[in-house]
Design a protein around this motif. Structure first.
Motif, PDB file in Angstrom:
ATOM      1  N   PRO A  93     -35.644   6.286 -27.796  1.00 38.01           N
ATOM      2  CA  PRO A  93     -35.042   7.753 -27.785  1.00 38.01           C
ATOM      3  C   PRO A  93     -33.877   8.050 -27.512  1.00 38.01           C
ATOM      4  O   PRO A  93     -33.142   8.826 -27.967  1.00 38.01           O
ATOM      5  CB  PRO A  93     -36.008   8.272 -26.557  1.00 38.01           C
ATOM      6  CG  PRO A  93     -37.213   7.185 -26.339  1.00 38.01           C
ATOM      7  CD  PRO A  93     -36.804   6.034 -26.834  1.00 38.01           C
ATOM      8  N   LEU A  97     -33.680   6.950 -32.227  1.00 37.86           N
ATOM      9  CA  LEU A  97     -34.501   6.536 -33.244  1.00 37.86           C
ATOM     10  C   LEU A  97     -36.048   7.383 -32.883  1.00 37.86           C
ATOM     11  O   LEU A  97     -36.857   6.984 -33.822  1.00 37.86           O
ATOM     12  CB  LEU A  97     -34.666   5.159 -33.106  1.00 37.86           C
ATOM     13  CG  LEU A  97     -33.450   4.592 -33.316  1.00 37.86           C
ATOM     14  CD1 LEU A  97     -33.642   2.926 -33.295  1.00 37.86           C
ATOM     15  CD2 LEU A  97     -32.965   5.044 -35.024  1.00 37.86           C
ATOM     16  N   THR A  98     -36.167   8.302 -32.134  1.00 37.17           N
ATOM     17  CA  THR A  98     -37.479   9.087 -32.039  1.00 37.17           C
ATOM     18  C   THR A  98     -37.126  10.633 -32.260  1.00 37.17           C
ATOM     19  O   THR A  98     -36.209  10.891 -31.752  1.00 37.17           O
ATOM     20  CB  THR A  98     -38.170   8.789 -30.663  1.00 37.17           C
ATOM     21  OG1 THR A  98     -37.425   9.314 -29.699  1.00 37.17           O
ATOM     22  CG2 THR A  98     -38.481   7.400 -30.537  1.00 37.17           C
ATOM     23  N   PRO A  99     -38.094  11.307 -32.603  1.00 33.73           N
ATOM     24  CA  PRO A  99     -37.893  12.825 -32.598  1.00 33.73           C
ATOM     25  C   PRO A  99     -37.787  13.271 -31.032  1.00 33.73           C
ATOM     26  O   PRO A  99     -38.273  12.524 -30.013  1.00 33.73           O
ATOM     27  CB  PRO A  99     -39.162  13.444 -33.141  1.00 33.73           C
ATOM     28  CG  PRO A  99     -39.836  12.272 -33.758  1.00 33.73           C
ATOM     29  CD  PRO A  99     -39.340  11.041 -33.074  1.00 33.73           C
ATOM     30  N   VAL A 100     -37.110  14.551 -30.713  1.00 32.05           N
ATOM     31  CA  VAL A 100     -36.946  14.835 -29.449  1.00 32.05           C
ATOM     32  C   VAL A 100     -36.860  16.164 -29.144  1.00 32.05           C
ATOM     33  O   VAL A 100     -36.697  16.861 -30.068  1.00 32.05           O
ATOM     34  CB  VAL A 100     -35.473  14.083 -28.812  1.00 32.05           C
ATOM     35  CG1 VAL A 100     -34.351  14.639 -29.637  1.00 32.05           C
ATOM     36  CG2 VAL A 100     -35.329  14.167 -27.579  1.00 32.05           C
ATOM     37  N   THR A 101     -37.489  16.628 -27.897  1.00 38.56           N
ATOM     38  CA  THR A 101     -37.497  17.927 -27.566  1.00 38.56           C
ATOM     39  C   THR A 101     -37.017  18.241 -26.403  1.00 38.56           C
ATOM     40  O   THR A 101     -36.621  17.408 -25.569  1.00 38.56           O
ATOM     41  CB  THR A 101     -39.091  18.604 -27.503  1.00 38.56           C
ATOM     42  OG1 THR A 101     -39.641  17.846 -26.461  1.00 38.56           O
ATOM     43  CG2 THR A 101     -39.831  18.053 -28.741  1.00 38.56           C
ATOM     44  N   GLY A 102     -36.776  19.697 -26.304  1.00 42.64           N
ATOM     45  CA  GLY A 102     -36.152  20.203 -24.799  1.00 42.64           C
ATOM     46  C   GLY A 102     -35.234  21.314 -25.183  1.00 42.64           C
ATOM     47  O   GLY A 102     -35.277  21.880 -26.313  1.00 42.64           O
ATOM     48  N   ALA A 153     -28.934  15.077 -26.912  1.00 41.35           N
ATOM     49  CA  ALA A 153     -29.325  14.870 -28.335  1.00 41.35           C
ATOM     50  C   ALA A 153     -28.774  16.110 -29.321  1.00 41.35           C
ATOM     51  O   ALA A 153     -28.770  17.254 -29.055  1.00 41.35           O
ATOM     52  CB  ALA A 153     -30.651  14.861 -28.383  1.00 41.35           C
ATOM     53  N   ILE A 190     -29.610  19.666 -27.397  1.00 39.32           N
ATOM     54  CA  ILE A 190     -30.520  19.858 -26.303  1.00 39.32           C
ATOM     55  C   ILE A 190     -29.643  19.241 -25.026  1.00 39.32           C
ATOM     56  O   ILE A 190     -28.726  18.173 -25.047  1.00 39.32           O
ATOM     57  CB  ILE A 190     -31.721  18.750 -26.494  1.00 39.32           C
ATOM     58  CG1 ILE A 190     -32.601  19.113 -27.772  1.00 39.32           C
ATOM     59  CG2 ILE A 190     -32.388  18.638 -25.076  1.00 39.32           C
ATOM     60  CD1 ILE A 190     -33.803  18.329 -27.717  1.00 39.32           C
ATOM     61  N   THR A 225     -36.682  21.096 -31.307  1.00 36.49           N
ATOM     62  CA  THR A 225     -37.257  19.652 -31.623  1.00 36.49           C
ATOM     63  C   THR A 225     -36.336  19.261 -32.624  1.00 36.49           C
ATOM     64  O   THR A 225     -36.077  19.665 -33.781  1.00 36.49           O
ATOM     65  CB  THR A 225     -38.720  19.854 -32.180  1.00 36.49           C
ATOM     66  OG1 THR A 225     -39.702  20.550 -30.876  1.00 36.49           O
ATOM     67  CG2 THR A 225     -39.198  18.524 -32.592  1.00 36.49           C
TER      68      THR A 225
ATOM     69  N   PHE B 144     -23.032   7.401 -28.439  1.00 39.12           N
ATOM     70  CA  PHE B 144     -23.401   8.963 -28.782  1.00 39.12           C
ATOM     71  C   PHE B 144     -22.836   9.912 -27.639  1.00 39.12           C
ATOM     72  O   PHE B 144     -22.422  10.882 -27.831  1.00 39.12           O
ATOM     73  CB  PHE B 144     -24.586   9.084 -29.134  1.00 39.12           C
ATOM     74  CG  PHE B 144     -25.048  10.524 -29.336  1.00 39.12           C
ATOM     75  CD1 PHE B 144     -24.966  11.238 -30.185  1.00 39.12           C
ATOM     76  CD2 PHE B 144     -26.105  10.953 -27.975  1.00 39.12           C
ATOM     77  CE1 PHE B 144     -25.463  12.759 -30.407  1.00 39.12           C
ATOM     78  CE2 PHE B 144     -26.076  12.309 -28.003  1.00 39.12           C
ATOM     79  CZ  PHE B 144     -25.876  13.041 -29.085  1.00 39.12           C
ATOM     80  N   TRP B 221     -31.465  10.987 -19.561  1.00 40.55           N
ATOM     81  CA  TRP B 221     -31.767  12.281 -19.913  1.00 40.55           C
ATOM     82  C   TRP B 221     -32.446  13.105 -18.691  1.00 40.55           C
ATOM     83  O   TRP B 221     -33.350  12.840 -17.920  1.00 40.55           O
ATOM     84  CB  TRP B 221     -32.760  12.181 -21.111  1.00 40.55           C
ATOM     85  CG  TRP B 221     -32.302  11.932 -22.333  1.00 40.55           C
ATOM     86  CD1 TRP B 221     -30.974  11.507 -22.658  1.00 40.55           C
ATOM     87  CD2 TRP B 221     -33.030  11.695 -23.550  1.00 40.55           C
ATOM     88  NE1 TRP B 221     -30.846  11.605 -24.058  1.00 40.55           N
ATOM     89  CE2 TRP B 221     -32.120  11.455 -24.403  1.00 40.55           C
ATOM     90  CE3 TRP B 221     -34.394  11.845 -23.815  1.00 40.55           C
ATOM     91  CZ2 TRP B 221     -32.372  11.297 -25.785  1.00 40.55           C
ATOM     92  CZ3 TRP B 221     -34.691  11.435 -25.385  1.00 40.55           C
ATOM     93  CH2 TRP B 221     -33.737  11.263 -26.242  1.00 40.55           C
ATOM     94  N   TYR B 223     -32.736  16.893 -19.737  1.00 40.51           N
ATOM     95  CA  TYR B 223     -33.491  18.058 -20.327  1.00 40.51           C
ATOM     96  C   TYR B 223     -33.996  17.454 -21.579  1.00 40.51           C
ATOM     97  O   TYR B 223     -35.113  18.186 -22.074  1.00 40.51           O
ATOM     98  CB  TYR B 223     -32.281  18.843 -20.984  1.00 40.51           C
ATOM     99  CG  TYR B 223     -31.542  19.560 -19.697  1.00 40.51           C
ATOM    100  CD1 TYR B 223     -32.056  20.640 -19.345  1.00 40.51           C
ATOM    101  CD2 TYR B 223     -30.481  19.112 -19.141  1.00 40.51           C
ATOM    102  CE1 TYR B 223     -31.166  21.263 -18.278  1.00 40.51           C
ATOM    103  CE2 TYR B 223     -29.738  19.620 -18.231  1.00 40.51           C
ATOM    104  CZ  TYR B 223     -30.111  20.839 -17.577  1.00 40.51           C
ATOM    105  OH  TYR B 223     -29.585  21.262 -16.376  1.00 40.51           O
ATOM    106  N   SER B 225     -36.750  14.985 -24.046  1.00 41.39           N
ATOM    107  CA  SER B 225     -37.733  14.099 -23.737  1.00 41.39           C
ATOM    108  C   SER B 225     -38.519  13.897 -25.299  1.00 41.39           C
ATOM    109  O   SER B 225     -38.589  14.724 -25.959  1.00 41.39           O
ATOM    110  CB  SER B 225     -38.942  14.612 -22.826  1.00 41.39           C
ATOM    111  OG  SER B 225     -39.609  15.890 -23.445  1.00 41.39           O
ATOM    112  N   ALA B 227     -40.280  13.529 -28.046  1.00 40.59           N
ATOM    113  CA  ALA B 227     -41.483  14.476 -28.956  1.00 40.59           C
ATOM    114  C   ALA B 227     -42.482  13.725 -29.285  1.00 40.59           C
ATOM    115  O   ALA B 227     -42.488  12.593 -29.473  1.00 40.59           O
ATOM    116  CB  ALA B 227     -41.040  15.194 -30.085  1.00 40.59           C
TER     117      ALA B 227
END
Lengths: 241, 228
Positions: A93, A97-102, A153, A190, A225, B144, B221, B223, B225, B227
């Motif tokens: 993450p 390389l993974t989807p991320v939410t926040g 992100a 995010i 997301t 990044f 991180w 905020y 996480s 998904a």
């Protein structure tokens, strides 16, 4: 009296000896007879079976040892691959390389078509179309502003940014991760929504675009997301030290 | 006379003892020898042994099969482990949390014509676009999460990387194909062309066979996480 007692003992002893000698002889005879009479094939089969079983038992204990050693070795490897897997899963993450939410902000930038039409009408001689479109650097610098404000992100029009992402233009087309983007440009970031919004509002790029009449805005969101990065991570020339 | 009798008696008793022990041994031998067993007992023994041999044979076959399965798995797993190590290495290098080495270029900018933060952002962006695999500015590894900024102290203006002051000369190191990286920066109308024309800034580019880049601290991180 004395002599007869001794003689009696001697007689008794001699009798016993004679009996013993004959018994012994008899036993030997019986043994010899047995060897002649019982099935010698059966005996030799039993003897060879006994040998075989003994060697089988040796083989089994050897195999059990080998198996135990291998299983112990495998268990050690299993724990080390398990640990590797855990470390990979923590990094995926963070690399993107993974989807991320926040929570975070959405910055929307669009070309100034209204301004362009007005300028074309009012002063066609000094009209420069490049003054009314969003450039790659507008996005690049805003992304830098968002990172400075703690963005964790970022994605531009669905292209997730990673370490090796670049934002540039070829002709009038903006490329992010080598994918062509079209206006309006939507930067999703995010992080702390208040801090990100404040940073964008006070940035030179956003202020300039706004003052020049570009339809730009920044909105906070509680739930964003972002997709995963789908490109490659080039590593042909570098090695870990 | 009495002595002679005693001697004889002793001798006789001695022989008797010898005979007794011999007989005892013979009897014992007789009892345990196969030859001394009855035929039906021998047949039972043979059957038992036969059964036992078959059972052991089965056990051996089972163990051998188990062993070959375990051995096969043990053979496959070092390969899987190597692949995982490689994957982990790629992630760590991309994230910049491990130091790396490799060929590339250095771009050196002296303080005579001060750089803007935007210029540094442009140069780094152009390096990524030209196939850079790792970039560092002075002692800061870029990933990044890195940001470029400026800070005023007294009447001096400093560039910053992750809010930390950059001192001149600013040396940018990039690992990748040295030729491609150089071309990416120096083409007409490119980043350095603009710097030279507009600001009279002339960074010095040098191709290097081996560069070493430091590691950045691992990001955390607060905020975001992953998904589900």
């Amino acid at each position: 009296m004395k002599k007869s007692r001794v003689q009696l003992s001697l007689l008794f002893i001699s009798l016993l000896s004679g009996l013993l000698v004959s018994w012994q002889w008899h036993s030997r005879l019986v043994m010899a007879q047995q060897e002649n009479h019982k099935q010698p094939e059966l005996i030799s089969i039993i003897e060879s079976l006994e040998k075989e079983v003994a060697s089988q038992e040796n083989t089994i204990s050897e195999l059990r040892n080998q198996l135990e050693n291998l299983q112990r070795q495998k268990k050690q490897e299993k724990t080390s691959t398990h640990e590797l897997q855990k470390r990979i899963e923590t990094l995926l993450p963070l690399v993107g390389l993974t989807p991320v939410t926040g929570p975070g902000v959405i910055v929307t930038l669009d070309d100034n078509t209204a301004g362009a039409q007005a300028a074309k009408k009012s002063s066609p001689a000094s009209y420069r179309p490049e003054d009314f479109i969003i450039h790659d650097r507008n996005i690049l610098y805003l992304v830098n502003t968002l990172k400075a404000a703690g963005a964790e992100a970022i994605a531009v029009n669905g292209q997730r940014l990673v370490t090796c992402s670049s934002i540039r233009c070829v002709g009038t087309v903006i490329l992010v991760n080598s994918s062509r983007l079209a206006p309006p440009y939507e930067i999703q970031a995010i992080g702390n929504p208040e801090a990100l919004e404040a940073a964008v509002q006070s940035s030179i790029d956003f202020t300039l675009l706004k003052n020049r009449g570009f339809p730009v805005k920044v909105t906070k969101s509680n739930n964003l997301t972002l997709p995963a990065y789908k490109g490659s991570l080039p590593a042909e020339h570098m090695r870990r030290i | 006379m009495n002595n002679k009798i005693m001697l004889t008696l002793t001798l006789v008793l001695f022989i008797l003892g010898l005979l007794l022990s011999l007989q005892f041994r013979t009897q014992k031998l007789l009892a345990s020898s196969l030859e001394a067993q009855k035929t039906e007992d021998l047949v039972i023994m043979w059957r038992n042994l036969n059964d036992k041999r078959n059972q052991l044979q089965e056990e051996i076959a089972k163990l051998q099969q188990q062993l070959s399965v375990v051995a096969q798995e043990a053979e496959a797993s070092p390969e899987a482990e190597r692949a995982m190590e490689k994957e982990l290495g790629r992630l760590e290098m991309n994230l910049g949390v491990v130091p790396v080495k490799g060929p590339g270029i250095t771009v050196t900018i002296t303080g005579e014509a001060p750089l803007l933060a935007e210029d540094l952002v442009d140069i780094i962006n152009e390096l990524w676009a030209s196939g850079a695999e790792a970039v560092a500015v002075n002692e800061h590894r870029i990933n990044f999460y890195s940001s470029i900024g400026r800070r005023e102290e007294g009447n001096r203006l400093y560039l910053t990387v992750n809010q930390q002051k950059l001192l001149y000369p600013v040396v940018i190191k990039a690992i990748g194909d040295p030729h491609t990286l150089e071309k990416g920066l120096t083409f007409t109308g490119g980043v350095l062309d603009n710097l030279a024309n507009l600001f009279n800034i002339h960074p010095v580019i040098k191709k290097e066979e081996s560069l070493q880049l430091p590691a950045a601290s691992p990001p955390r991180w607060q905020y975001a996480s992953p998904a589900k």
